[in-house]
Each structure stands twice: as structure tokens, then as C-alpha cells.
Motif scaffolding. Sequence first.
Motif, PDB file in Angstrom:
ATOM      1  N   HIS A 168       0.867  -1.186   0.000  1.00  0.00           N
ATOM      2  CA  HIS A 168       0.000   0.000   0.000  1.00  0.00           C
ATOM      3  C   HIS A 168       0.897   1.226   0.000  1.00  0.00           C
ATOM      4  CE1 HIS A 168      -3.488   2.534   0.613  1.00  0.00           C
ATOM      5  NE2 HIS A 168      -2.912   3.095   1.666  1.00  0.00           N
ATOM      6  N   ALA A 169       0.591   2.143  -0.908  1.00  0.00           N
ATOM      7  CA  ALA A 169       1.347   3.396  -1.021  1.00  0.00           C
ATOM      8  C   ALA A 169       0.327   4.516  -1.215  1.00  0.00           C
ATOM      9  CB  ALA A 169       2.320   3.331  -2.196  1.00  0.00           C
ATOM     10  N   PRO A 170      -0.232   5.044  -0.130  1.00  0.00           N
ATOM     11  CA  PRO A 170      -1.366   5.966  -0.244  1.00  0.00           C
ATOM     12  C   PRO A 170      -1.036   7.189  -1.084  1.00  0.00           C
ATOM     13  CG  PRO A 170      -0.393   6.080   1.952  1.00  0.00           C
ATOM     14  CD  PRO A 170       0.228   4.911   1.257  1.00  0.00           C
ATOM     15  N   GLU A 171      -1.970   7.526  -1.987  1.00  0.00           N
ATOM     16  CA  GLU A 171      -1.783   8.766  -2.740  1.00  0.00           C
ATOM     17  C   GLU A 171      -1.853   9.934  -1.761  1.00  0.00           C
ATOM     18  OE1 GLU A 171      -4.211  11.129  -3.123  1.00  0.00           O
ATOM     19  OE2 GLU A 171      -6.079  10.071  -2.691  1.00  0.00           O
ATOM     20  N   ARG A 172      -0.952  10.899  -1.943  1.00  0.00           N
ATOM     21  CA  ARG A 172      -0.904  12.094  -1.083  1.00  0.00           C
ATOM     22  C   ARG A 172      -0.985  13.312  -1.999  1.00  0.00           C
ATOM     23  NH1 ARG A 172       4.060  11.726   2.972  1.00  0.00           N
ATOM     24  NH2 ARG A 172       2.581  12.445   4.568  1.00  0.00           N
ATOM     25  N   THR A 173      -2.069  13.384  -2.735  1.00  0.00           N
ATOM     26  CA  THR A 173      -2.182  14.393  -3.780  1.00  0.00           C
ATOM     27  C   THR A 173      -3.495  15.150  -3.660  1.00  0.00           C
ATOM     28  OG1 THR A 173      -3.174  12.775  -5.259  1.00  0.00           O
ATOM     29  CG2 THR A 173      -0.808  13.054  -5.408  1.00  0.00           C
ATOM     30  N   ASP A 181       2.725  16.895  -6.493  1.00  0.00           N
ATOM     31  CA  ASP A 181       2.683  16.093  -5.271  1.00  0.00           C
ATOM     32  C   ASP A 181       3.307  14.715  -5.479  1.00  0.00           C
ATOM     33  OD1 ASP A 181       1.317  18.249  -4.223  1.00  0.00           O
ATOM     34  OD2 ASP A 181      -0.669  17.339  -4.433  1.00  0.00           O
ATOM     35  N   ILE A 182       3.036  14.098  -6.624  1.00  0.00           N
ATOM     36  CA  ILE A 182       3.567  12.756  -6.908  1.00  0.00           C
ATOM     37  C   ILE A 182       5.083  12.776  -7.026  1.00  0.00           C
ATOM     38  CG2 ILE A 182       3.693  10.956  -8.689  1.00  0.00           C
ATOM     39  CD1 ILE A 182       0.712  11.662  -9.322  1.00  0.00           C
ATOM     40  N   THR A 183       5.629  13.849  -7.593  1.00  0.00           N
ATOM     41  CA  THR A 183       7.053  13.852  -7.942  1.00  0.00           C
ATOM     42  C   THR A 183       7.957  14.491  -6.895  1.00  0.00           C
ATOM     43  OG1 THR A 183       6.740  15.921  -9.174  1.00  0.00           O
ATOM     44  CG2 THR A 183       6.589  13.861 -10.408  1.00  0.00           C
ATOM     45  N   GLY A 184       7.382  15.037  -5.807  1.00  0.00           N
ATOM     46  CA  GLY A 184       8.339  15.553  -4.833  1.00  0.00           C
ATOM     47  C   GLY A 184       7.860  16.570  -3.828  1.00  0.00           C
ATOM     48  N   GLN A 185       6.560  16.763  -3.700  1.00  0.00           N
ATOM     49  CA  GLN A 185       6.090  17.691  -2.671  1.00  0.00           C
ATOM     50  C   GLN A 185       6.223  17.089  -1.280  1.00  0.00           C
ATOM     51  OE1 GLN A 185       5.487  20.710  -3.151  1.00  0.00           O
ATOM     52  NE2 GLN A 185       4.343  21.471  -1.401  1.00  0.00           N
ATOM     53  N   TYR A 186       5.953  15.786  -1.196  1.00  0.00           N
ATOM     54  CA  TYR A 186       6.028  15.062   0.084  1.00  0.00           C
ATOM     55  C   TYR A 186       6.696  13.714  -0.163  1.00  0.00           C
ATOM     56  CZ  TYR A 186       1.718  17.847  -0.036  1.00  0.00           C
ATOM     57  OH  TYR A 186       0.793  18.833  -0.256  1.00  0.00           O
ATOM     58  N   GLY A 212      11.782  11.119  -1.797  1.00  0.00           N
ATOM     59  CA  GLY A 212      12.091   9.809  -1.261  1.00  0.00           C
ATOM     60  C   GLY A 212      10.884   9.090  -0.689  1.00  0.00           C
ATOM     61  N   VAL A 213      11.169   8.083   0.135  1.00  0.00           N
ATOM     62  CA  VAL A 213      10.156   7.147   0.607  1.00  0.00           C
ATOM     63  C   VAL A 213      10.285   6.964   2.111  1.00  0.00           C
ATOM     64  CG1 VAL A 213       9.414   4.730   0.492  1.00  0.00           C
ATOM     65  CG2 VAL A 213      10.046   5.929  -1.601  1.00  0.00           C
ATOM     66  N   ILE A 214       9.146   6.854   2.783  1.00  0.00           N
ATOM     67  CA  ILE A 214       9.121   6.480   4.201  1.00  0.00           C
ATOM     68  C   ILE A 214       8.540   5.079   4.302  1.00  0.00           C
ATOM     69  CG2 ILE A 214       8.209   6.998   6.496  1.00  0.00           C
ATOM     70  CD1 ILE A 214       8.071   9.928   5.665  1.00  0.00           C
ATOM     71  N   PRO A 215       9.377   4.065   4.564  1.00  0.00           N
ATOM     72  CA  PRO A 215       8.847   2.700   4.687  1.00  0.00           C
ATOM     73  C   PRO A 215       8.189   2.491   6.048  1.00  0.00           C
ATOM     74  CG  PRO A 215      11.241   2.697   4.922  1.00  0.00           C
ATOM     75  CD  PRO A 215      10.842   4.114   4.657  1.00  0.00           C
ATOM     76  N   MET A 216       7.032   1.842   6.039  1.00  0.00           N
ATOM     77  CA  MET A 216       6.309   1.541   7.272  1.00  0.00           C
ATOM     78  C   MET A 216       6.464   0.068   7.621  1.00  0.00           C
ATOM     79  SD  MET A 216       5.157   4.549   7.936  1.00  0.00           S
ATOM     80  CE  MET A 216       4.037   4.199   9.293  1.00  0.00           C
TER      81      MET A 216
END
Length: 450
Positions: A168-173, A181-186, A212-216
Motif C-alpha cells: 500500500h502506497a497511499p496517494e498524497r495528492t 505532489d507525486i514527484t516531490g512535494q512530500y 524519497g520514501v518512508i517505509p512503514m
Amino acid sequence: MKLLGLDREKVRNAIEKGRVTVAVYGLGKMGLPLAAVFAEHGAKVIGVDINENVVEMINRGENHVKEEPGLDELLKKNVEEGRLSATTDGVEAARKADVMVILVPTLTDERGNLKLDPVYDVAHKISQGLEKGDVVITEATMPPGTTESIIPILEESGLKIGEFGLGHAPERTMTGTAIRDITGQYPKIVGASDERTLEALIGIYETINRKGVIPMSSIKAAEAVKVFEGIYRDVNIALANELALWCEEHGLDALEVFKAANTQPYCHLHMPGAGVGGHCIPVYPWFVINLAGRTNPRLTKTAREINDSMPHHIVELVIKGLNEAGRPVKGSNVLVLGLTFRGGVREFMKAAAKPIIQELKEWGASVYAYDPLCTPEDAERFGATWKEDFKGVDVVVITADHREFKKLDLNRMSAEMRSKVIVDGRNVLDPEEVEKLGFGYFRVGRVRNP
């Protein structure tokens, strides 16, 4: 090229060199920008949608998501260069793909009860084309625990979880800033069924996201991140609304107080207003409320009650304004500016305008509406009559912060209106400028001149 078992650097390299095929299921306001971004970074992308017109448009290089800056060019370029195509055949797309991303709408009622049929339908299609080493990712926001409920469907393929990966990789857009947002806002949040899948997800999203990525630690934890982000905003907007109502009682200007308080770094009071709309913030709290067992999320429930009550408070301000103008509500003419739930976006889920219009009509007012993104038919659906001028209007109510409303011709309004009352539900006007022209000006947190 199958990614399960590769380290993140090999995954990035494979995507950038065009060796990976990504199928994106759902080519709407979030799915199409994601598909175009993957293609721009080297992947071969198959977009899947049930709408044949959408598929035909995309294959011609035409963008149907007009609210998204930069998407026209990105889509056209990647279609012409052969990296992006679309189809209605979800099974065939799964057969060809190495990575399948589910970003179809998750429909809810007003209490956050999900209709997950679109997600399950896609999972069934993917199961018919799933191969060993494939990675399936949900991006649609769902109650924590939902993604793992599709495992039995995917295992209809004959494979067991572990032979394929699930994440799962929730959209944050947001609509209007999706590409940004997809390419580098968060940073991207990812959770996976196992360590091998997690490593693949990190590589996939590091390829397209500069932050980058925050792995959970789990899929469920990743699902909770997005839900909690929405609840945070809902609760804090409710706090702002509650304090603004207190300021009204005590003759204070809430925005003046909030602005000063927010100069302290530990304080971040939000903007009060006419209500909280959209598919996200007013819905996500119900995911937590509906899943609660022994816990009782009282604060979350109360926040929902406060925010849902704000359209009614706007009606109270209309009544107060009319009273001060010496005019009864019954027989008055009210013009509602804004049918969408927020500025710049043609979306209506839980828009404040709808309950405001309904209640004003119950009081006997004649209610008119205008929105630069809408049509007379939209106004009719809300129960109002379309109106593009201010002639004979007693009260103007602003319920969406469209940029056009920040530049209203106040002199024209003053000349055309029968009674000069403005209820600013989105804090878009300058009170001093409005009151210089003799308007009665009301907003949440300020009902009388300071």
C-alpha cells in the motif's frame, strides 16, 4: 521484468531503462497523472479504465483531466513516444504488467461506509493475469486493514502471497497539484506484505519521487498514515471553528486572534469557515470511528459534528445580516457564490452550498447560485436558480474560495443589490474594503465591526 527480490537500486535502474511495465487501474484525477509520471520516468505504462471514451482519448494523446497543470503535455509526449497506452481490458493489462497499481474510486456514504466493489473487481481481473514475481499496490485511501482483504482474491491466481508482493502506497495528492505532489512535494509512504516487496516498493517510488520514501512496518500502518492525516485536519478545522464561534459571542475577530497566536511556533490554528467538504477530510474520520472497538474516538466524533454544523451557522449569519438590514428571511433574495466544495475544483462531495441552500429555502428565501466552474443545471440540482448578476439580491453568501470571488466588483454589487449584506464563508474579502461601501459584512468568527 519482475521486481520481487531485487534491491531498490536495481529496481530504479530497471524502470529508468524501460524494462518494467506498470499497469495503473483507474485513470481519473489521481490515476492518470500517476500513469503519466511513471511513463515519464521510463516505465512502459498501461492505463486501465472502464470508460471507453477515456481510453480512446488517452490513446489519441488527449487529456480528460483538465484541472491538472502540465498533464496535457506530459500525456501527449509519453503517448507519442510509446511509453503510455490505455485499455479497458484489465486482465490483459495484468498479464503484460510487472507492477499493478490500484487507484480506482473508493465510494463512500456520508458516514464513511465504503463500497469496495471497484477495488475487488480490479483484484479479480489482476488475479487472472498475475504471475510469480509481480507486485500489486493499492494507492486508493481505505480503512486500515482493507488492502490485505484482497489477498484471497489475488490468490485465486493459484499463487500464494510471497510468490507475488502486495503493498500500500497511499496517494498524497490534491486535484490541481497532483503532478507536483507525486514527484516531490512530500515523501511517499509505503507498506508491504514482506521485506522483499518493501524493497521493491522503495525502489519503485524513489524513481518518481524526489523527496524519497518512508517505509512503514506494515501495510496497515501505511493505510493509517493517510487516514490520520485527514483526521488531523478535520479535528483542527473543528477547533478553529469552535474558537471562531466563541469569538463571535465575545465580540472578537477570530482571524486577528489566530494570526497573532500562530506567530508562536507551537500553535497552528486553522482557518474557520462554512464547512468541510470533499471526498477525503470529512470521510476519513469515519474509517476510525466505524472500526473502533473498546476505544471511543470522542474527539474525532465531536470534530465531525462541529464541522457538519457550520453550514447551519452560515444560515444563522444570513438571518442576522437580514435582521440588521431590516428585512425578513421570507421573501428575501439570497445569492450563493460557489457550488463546489473548494476553490478551483469542480467537485461537489459535501459542498457547504447544498445544505445552506436547502435551509434557506425552508426559511422562505428565494435562493440563487453562481459558480464559474458550474452550469445552470448544477445549480438546479442543488435546488437553486442560476444567476450571474446581483440585481435585487439581499444577501451574497460565499461558500467556495474561487479566485474570481476574491476579486468581486464591490461597486457593482453595491449598485445592484437591494440589501447590502455579505456573508463570507471562506474569508476571501477584505472587511475594511467591504464595509467602506456600506455593506453589512459577516464571516465565521466576526459578526460585528471591531
